[in-house]
Design an enzyme around this catalytic site. Sequence first.
Site, PDB file in Angstrom:
ATOM      1  N   GLY A  36     -11.724  -3.357  16.084  1.00 32.93           N
ATOM      2  CA  GLY A  36     -11.910  -2.058  16.704  1.00 32.93           C
ATOM      3  C   GLY A  36     -12.456  -1.011  15.678  1.00 32.93           C
ATOM      4  CE  LYS A  47      -6.929   5.823   5.035  1.00 29.85           C
ATOM      5  NZ  LYS A  47      -7.714   6.247   6.369  1.00 29.85           N
ATOM      6  N   GLY A 176     -12.548  20.935  11.275  1.00 33.45           N
ATOM      7  CA  GLY A 176     -11.479  20.304  11.413  1.00 33.45           C
ATOM      8  C   GLY A 176     -10.579  20.202  10.235  1.00 33.45           C
ATOM      9  CB  ALA A 311      -4.295   1.516  13.194  1.00 33.00           C
ATOM     10  CG  HIS A 446      13.147   4.734 -15.204  1.00 32.51           C
ATOM     11  ND1 HIS A 446      12.804   5.947 -14.686  1.00 32.51           N
ATOM     12  CD2 HIS A 446      12.877   4.770 -16.566  1.00 32.51           C
ATOM     13  CE1 HIS A 446      12.312   6.796 -15.873  1.00 32.51           C
ATOM     14  NE2 HIS A 446      12.352   5.996 -16.868  1.00 32.51           N
TER      15      HIS A 446
END
Length: 468
Positions: A36, A47, A176, A311, A446
Site C-alpha cells: 500500500g 524514512k 502544511g 500504519a 548507560h
Amino acid sequence: MRIAVIGGGPGGYAAAFEAARLGAEVVLVERDRLGGTCLNWGCVPTKAILRSAHAALDARNAKALGLSGAPLAVDLPALEARTRGVVDELRGQLEATARRLKVAVLRGEGRLEGAHRVAVQLAEGGTEAIEADAVIVATGSEPFRLPNIDHSIPTVWTSDDAVSLRGIPESIVVIGGGVIGLEFACAYAAFGSSVTVVELTEQVLPGMDKRVARTIQLALEALGVSFHLGDAVERVEDRGAHASSTLRSGSVLESDVVLSAVGRVPVASGIGLEEAGVEFDRRAVKVDERLMTSVPGIFAVGDAIAGMMLAHVAEAEGRAAARNAVAWAESRAAGVEPAYESVRYDCIPACVYTFPNVASVGATRDAAAAQGVDAVQAVAKFTGNARALAEGEPEGFVQVVAERGSGRMLGCQIVGPFAVEIVHEAAIAIREGLSVVEIGEAVHAHPTVSETLMLACEDAASKSGARR
C-alpha cells in the site's frame, strides 16, 4: 471459512495474515502493489530519504564532530535507487509471507456485491467473483488536494511527488506544518533546499503539546527552515520555471516547487460500500468497537475509517478485525455470541521523524485535566544525557505526565534523538497501568538516551508523591 480482504496496505495485509494464521482461507485483493501507500509511497521511502538527509546533515556538521574533507553532493539517481531498493526488499518479504501463509493475492479492483461477495476486475483482464463469510475493507487513503490549488501545475507537488525524488529544488514552499510537511521540510533542507513552511494554525504539529511544537520549530529554524504560522496559501500561479504563492496575509512567496502536504483523506467510495448499505461519516467508513460496519459481516480498518491515520494503527486494527471476522463467521455456524476484541488507542505512539525526532503517547497534562484527572508533569532534558551529547544531538526533552498520588503513567512527549524508539517504554507503561516509580527504578543501560526517560519518571514520582 473464507475471508476476503480489499486492500493490501498495512491494515489489509495484517488482516489477511492474521486470518490465515487462524485457519481461514484468505483472498487479498490489491489493485497496485502489496504494501500500500505506507510501503510504496509513504512511510518507508520517506524514512529511507530521511536517513540519507541525516547523513547529509552530519556531513554539513562534520567539523563539529572532528572531521574534515570535501563536501558531499546529492546523487539523485543513487538516492532513488537506494530508496527503491529498501521498498522492493520489504515488498518481497510481504509477498513471501503471503505465499507461506497461503494467502491468495489477486491483482485488480475489488467491489462489494453484498455482504458476502466481492467482484474483482483483474489487472490482466477478466473478472473473478469471491464468495466470502466475511469481508474486511482496507482501502487506505490518498493525499488531500486543496480545492483552491491547481495541482495540474508541474511545480505543485503532493507527497507522492516528493517521495518520488523528482529533483532537489533550490527553493520549496511546504503547505502544511503537520507530520508530512515537517518531515519533508527536514529532508529537503538537509539536501540544501531553501524551505518555507506555511501552516494554517498558530503552531506546527497541530494538536500536539505546545512545548513539543515550539522545540521542534526552533530546531527546524536552526536547519534554515522558515515559517509562516496562522497563515494560508490562497492561490498558486505558474510562472514557468517556478511558482508564485499568495498567502492570506498578502505575502507572496516565490519558489521552484510548492509541496501540498495538508494531510490525507479516506478512499472508500467506488467499491460498492454504498450499494451494500454501509454507513459513512463524510468520506470515512463508520465502524463500531469491533471494527464492524453497519452491515454485519463487513469490517473496515485503517485510513478508510479515518481516526489515527498511522500504519501501525492500521496493522493493529487489521489484526483485531481479522480475529473478530473469524469469530463472527464461526459464531454464525455455532449459533453463539463470540467474544470480540477492540484496539487500545490510548497507548498507541505517534511519531515524527524530523531532526530531532518527535514522539508522543497517551495524554498531555492539559488533556488529563480536561478528563478530570489530577496530574503532575516532569521534564528531563537531553542536554545532560551522555549519549545525546556524544551523538551531537543534545536538543530536546522527555516530558512525563503521571497521576497524582498513584504515579500511574498517563502520557509521555519526547523531542530528541531516537525519540521514536524510546517512546515504547512509556506506551507499555500506559497499557499495563504501570507507575512512574516502576519505570524510574528499572535499571537503564548507560549511556543511552532512554536514561532521560528514566530521570523524567524519577522526577514525576517525586512530584506525584507515589511510592512503590
